[in-house]
Design an enzyme around this catalytic site. Sequence first.
Site, PDB file in Angstrom:
ATOM      1  N   GLY A 177       0.856  -1.175   0.000  1.00 40.13           N
ATOM      2  CA  GLY A 177       0.000   0.000   0.000  1.00 40.13           C
ATOM      3  C   GLY A 177       0.887   1.218   0.000  1.00 40.13           C
ATOM      4  N   THR A 178       0.737   2.087  -0.987  1.00 41.29           N
ATOM      5  CA  THR A 178       1.754   3.091  -1.276  1.00 41.29           C
ATOM      6  C   THR A 178       1.128   4.334  -1.880  1.00 41.29           C
ATOM      7  OG1 THR A 178       3.274   1.271  -1.785  1.00 41.29           O
ATOM      8  CG2 THR A 178       3.933   3.436  -2.552  1.00 41.29           C
ATOM      9  N   VAL A 179       1.822   5.492  -1.777  1.00 38.70           N
ATOM     10  CA  VAL A 179       1.439   6.686  -2.525  1.00 38.70           C
ATOM     11  C   VAL A 179       2.596   7.094  -3.425  1.00 38.70           C
ATOM     12  CG1 VAL A 179      -0.223   7.568  -0.837  1.00 38.70           C
ATOM     13  CG2 VAL A 179       2.188   8.222  -0.644  1.00 38.70           C
ATOM     14  N   MET A 213       2.154   2.982  -8.236  1.00 36.49           N
ATOM     15  CA  MET A 213       2.294   2.333  -6.940  1.00 36.49           C
ATOM     16  C   MET A 213       1.501   1.030  -6.902  1.00 36.49           C
ATOM     17  SD  MET A 213      -0.960   2.743  -5.921  1.00 36.49           S
ATOM     18  CE  MET A 213      -0.872   2.159  -4.244  1.00 36.49           C
TER      19      MET A 213
END
Length: 535
Positions: free
Chosen positions: A354-356, A436
Amino acid sequence: MNFDALHYPHPSRRTAVYARKGMVATSHPLAAAAGLQVLQQGGNAIDAAVATAAALTVVEPTSNGIGSDSFAIVWHKGQMYGLNGSGVAPAGLSLEELSRRGHQEMPKFGWMPVTVPGTPRAWADLVERFGKLPLRQVLDPAISLARDGHPVSPIAAKYWAVAANRFASTLQGPEFEHWFKTFTFDGRAPKPGETFSSPGHARTLELIGESGAKAFYEGELADAIDRFARETGGLITKADLAAHTSDWVTPVSVDYRGYDVWELPPNGQGIVALMALNILKGYDFSNMDDRERTHLQLEALKLAFEDGRRHIADPRQADIPLAELLSDAHAQQQRARIGDQALLPDPGAPVLGGTVYLATADGEGNMVSYIQSNYMGFGSGVVVPGTGIALQNRGHNFSMDPNHKNALAPGKRPYHTIIPGFLTKDGQPIGPFGVMGGFMQPQGHVQVMMNTIDFGMNPQAALDAPRWQWMEDRRVTIEGSYGDEVVEDLRARGHEVEIASDAGGFGRGQIIWRTDEGNLVGGTEPRTDGTIAAW
């Protein structure tokens, strides 16, 4: 009015955005606005990137936080720089300690997978080296969002609810108490449009800004993290935090049809994308239909992941044959393994995340490709009381095999999924890009680069295009907008194809290119709350 902010029954269309003085592309409108605000106050693309990143910890905590790691590729005054802002395993975390505590594998949540957060130091290092404004001013927009509150966006609310439901059924113990106190309304996730504020988060950002991140690694915040760990069974200490530094690294690249595609070297997985592109450049896609093209892309990615899972680790503690892995000779050997039928490689299932991601550019020619992540959404589920600091769980990516290059060891960085990308041609910047989403990231990078270079798509179209995703073994998921002919052809070749009902697993990308005239043109991800703020 009563409506569903996640229901869109009609097709929608975004167009490429043009600007001259500055641009910020990211997954949340308020974060993009924060970056633009700093640009208009006299900051540059680096200041804007940090402002946007800090704002994302507030408005999209479902994917990142102050306790994150981060990586960046910076184009500044005609030169490219790489920053590795990932942290190491605490000195007390080892295979032996895990075994002593009864763990045969690394837990997903709790203190055991917590590694030293690198993000606050990365913010300070980027602004100190390249920025034009004080860090405290750069963090002001994020501080205001945390203190005054913001309306939660639709996609953030969706994943917030997923996390709240999962954590309610799986997380028990005093170390998890403050996640629920900080991020829920009596156990309930905020709904789309509902105001969420976090005064502790605001205060933490103030301390980081006023101290140049020293408060996080040596001062008041370090004390709070150390104290809470000791009280609830954690291993991270103030000494671990004080020892942390960012690493300035040299980006690596491959030539793909006359363009140089850049990634950061391990411990990130950017070389997976480069290895796949190296394999794929041996094919002529100009007269190839979607069926064969998709098969070849999938096979190249599987082979690249096979190498990645074998070799990617902390380069300070493992020998990684980068030159060999990125060589044309190795690509040719791998290409020779690809036939008409789906391969069964041996890397195991890739990891989730889970990333931005964000991209920025200014009118002076500076550009930044930046990525930041807690991992698995909110990370470890551990939140330091009163601070808003949600700690990552990046240690989950360590191997438990003591003979593996990526084996868990104290003071070691784990295999990292998050990867910023950058494109140049003839030594001149085209611009930053990224997608991402855990192991989807190198797959997204390959698809976006091919859409851009092979198929001549503008940045928005390159992100709009339907995506596929290799999952493990011969399993593939594919977006429903792909034609039936492609799906049936892949199945006939031995791929086990599933049509995805939710686009959330296919990553979220952003792109900014600089045109020949010096203008900026950007695209933003249609699968999330993405937006472009332009000036």
